[in-house]
Design a protein around this motif. Structure first.
Motif, PDB file in Angstrom:
ATOM      1  N   ARG A 334       0.829  -1.209   0.000  1.00 15.68           N
ATOM      2  CA  ARG A 334       0.000   0.000   0.000  1.00 15.68           C
ATOM      3  C   ARG A 334       0.862   1.258   0.000  1.00 15.68           C
ATOM      4  O   ARG A 334       0.568   2.248  -0.683  1.00 15.68           O
ATOM      5  N   HIS A 335       1.963   1.183   0.741  1.00 14.94           N
ATOM      6  CA  HIS A 335       2.878   2.339   0.794  1.00 14.94           C
ATOM      7  C   HIS A 335       3.457   2.646  -0.583  1.00 14.94           C
ATOM      8  O   HIS A 335       3.437   3.802  -1.034  1.00 14.94           O
ATOM      9  N   GLU A 337       2.262   1.659  -3.464  1.00 14.56           N
ATOM     10  CA  GLU A 337       1.185   2.079  -4.372  1.00 14.56           C
ATOM     11  C   GLU A 337       0.811   3.536  -4.149  1.00 14.56           C
ATOM     12  O   GLU A 337       0.610   4.300  -5.104  1.00 14.56           O
ATOM     13  N   GLU A 338       0.708   3.962  -2.876  1.00 18.14           N
ATOM     14  CA  GLU A 338       0.405   5.359  -2.573  1.00 18.14           C
ATOM     15  C   GLU A 338       1.527   6.278  -3.067  1.00 18.14           C
ATOM     16  O   GLU A 338       1.271   7.359  -3.615  1.00 18.14           O
ATOM     17  N   GLU A 341       1.103   6.536  -6.795  1.00 16.48           N
ATOM     18  CA  GLU A 341      -0.006   7.424  -7.132  1.00 16.48           C
ATOM     19  C   GLU A 341       0.353   8.886  -6.871  1.00 16.48           C
ATOM     20  O   GLU A 341      -0.017   9.788  -7.644  1.00 16.48           O
TER      21      GLU A 341
END
Length: 369
Positions: A334-335, A337-338, A341
């Protein structure tokens, strides 16, 4: 009837005396100007000026000699004649010469200017025909001159034959002079207009060049400012990346300490379990009798079974803790991916910002030019 007859008699009498009765309604005192059209006349072409009294003296053969061609041109070098000729007869130089001008309106005006010069100083055709004075006090010959007409040129050619004849033709004054002058005037007006247009174009070009120079200077400054901004952004990015790398390394070091401590705890736990099992085995050694031996063996088996069960429970619960590592891996995904983004969002915003400050400025610069 009597009044009409009286009026007719009065009108006839006034006409005989050079006057007339003014008709009713007519305005007295009108002017009479030039005729509607000026009559054309023929002129000799090319334009020429006759110069008289150009012979000088007689030679030993009693032949007259006089002025040469170049000498005549030099005498009148202020009038742009292109060549000169002299008339010769049985007695030699006849004292009659001609200055020939270029076949153009300009040439005719030059010939006419010389003709007027002779007239102003009293040495024109009339003076030559009526009151010529051949010599000035001191012996110098007086030259006379006037613009050439057909009769003059026929006299000039009186003793000339073939190729020695002075060639000319009679042409319309309106066609050869007036029309050319009008055309020259129109051309001059056109030239003035063209020069004015060229001046305007040059001023416009100069303005455009100055505007282009200003825009180019602004573009150079903007390019330099953009380079500085990019450099600062790059430096800021590098600093941020360096801080992130430092933080990442810090957390990695902390995780490493935790992992190492965890591994040490597990090794110690396994060592304790091994020691407990060794203690249980030692309890079964050196029994005093068979009954005691059997009891110790049973207790040892129970302990081993209990320990095996606990170890199985431990391993099962330990396997359950693996979900914690999966959560950690999911958190890292998630890190990243964030972070990805955020990078995409930053890139899109940066592109929009560059478009905002690039395309409108270019359009403004084009409008100003």
């Amino acid at each position: 009837m009597l009044h009409r007859e009286l009026a007719e008699l009065l009108d006839e009498e006034l006409r005989r005396r050079g006057t007339s009765v003014i008709p009713p309604g007519e305005v007295f005192g009108k002017w009479k100007g030039l005729k509607d059209e000026e009559k054309d006349h023929e002129i000799a072409w090319p334009p020429m000026v006759i110069v008289m009294n150009t012979r000088l003296e007689q030679d030993e053969n009693d032949k007259w000699i006089g002025m040469g061609n170049q000498e005549l041109l030099d005498y009148f070098n202020g009038y742009a004649a292109v060549k000169s000729r002299h008339s010769y007869g049985p007695q030699g130089h006849r004292g009659m010469s001609v200055l020939i001008f270029e076949s153009s309106a300009r040439g005719y005006l030059e010939a006419e200017r010389l003709h007027k010069h002779f007239a102003e100083q009293g040495t024109d055709r009339n003076a030559w025909d009526r009151r010529r004075v051949l010599f000035h006090p001191g012996g110098k010959r007086q030259l006379y001159g006037y613009i050439a007409v057909k009769e003059d040129l026929d006299i000039f050619n009186q003793h000339s034959q073939g190729r020695s004849k002075l060639k000319y033709e009679m042409r319309s004054y309106h066609e050869m002079v007036v029309r050319q002058i009008n055309q020259m005037s129109e051309d001059n007006q056109q030239l003035i207009w063209l020069k004015s247009r060229v001046d305007k174009e040059q001023r416009k070009t100069k303005t455009l060049e100055e505007s282009l120079e200003i825009v180019s200077d602004k573009l150079r400054k903007t390019t330099e400012e953009n380079r500085i901004v990019r450099q600062r952004t790059q430096m800021h990015h590098e600093q941020s990346q360096e801080e992130l790398d430092f933080q990442e390394q810090f957390f990695k070091d902390q995780l490493k300490v935790i992992h190492e401590a965890r591994d040490a705890k597990e090794e110690n736990f396994e060592h304790l379990q091994q020691k407990e099992r060794e203690k249980a085995k030692q309890l079964g050694a050196n029994p005093s009798n068979c009954e005691e031996y059997r009891r110790r063996v049973e207790e040892m088996e129970k302990f081993i079974q209990f320990q095996d069960k606990e170890m199985k429970d431990y391993v099962a619960e330990r396997d359950g803790l693996i979900k914690h590592e999966e959560k950690f891996a999911a958190m890292k995904r998630r890190h990243w991916e964030e972070e990805f983004e955020l990078e995409k969002e930053f890139d899109a915003e940066l592109t929009s910002l560059m478009e905002k400050y690039t395309h409108p400025q270019s359009a403004k610069g084009s409008t100003n030019i």
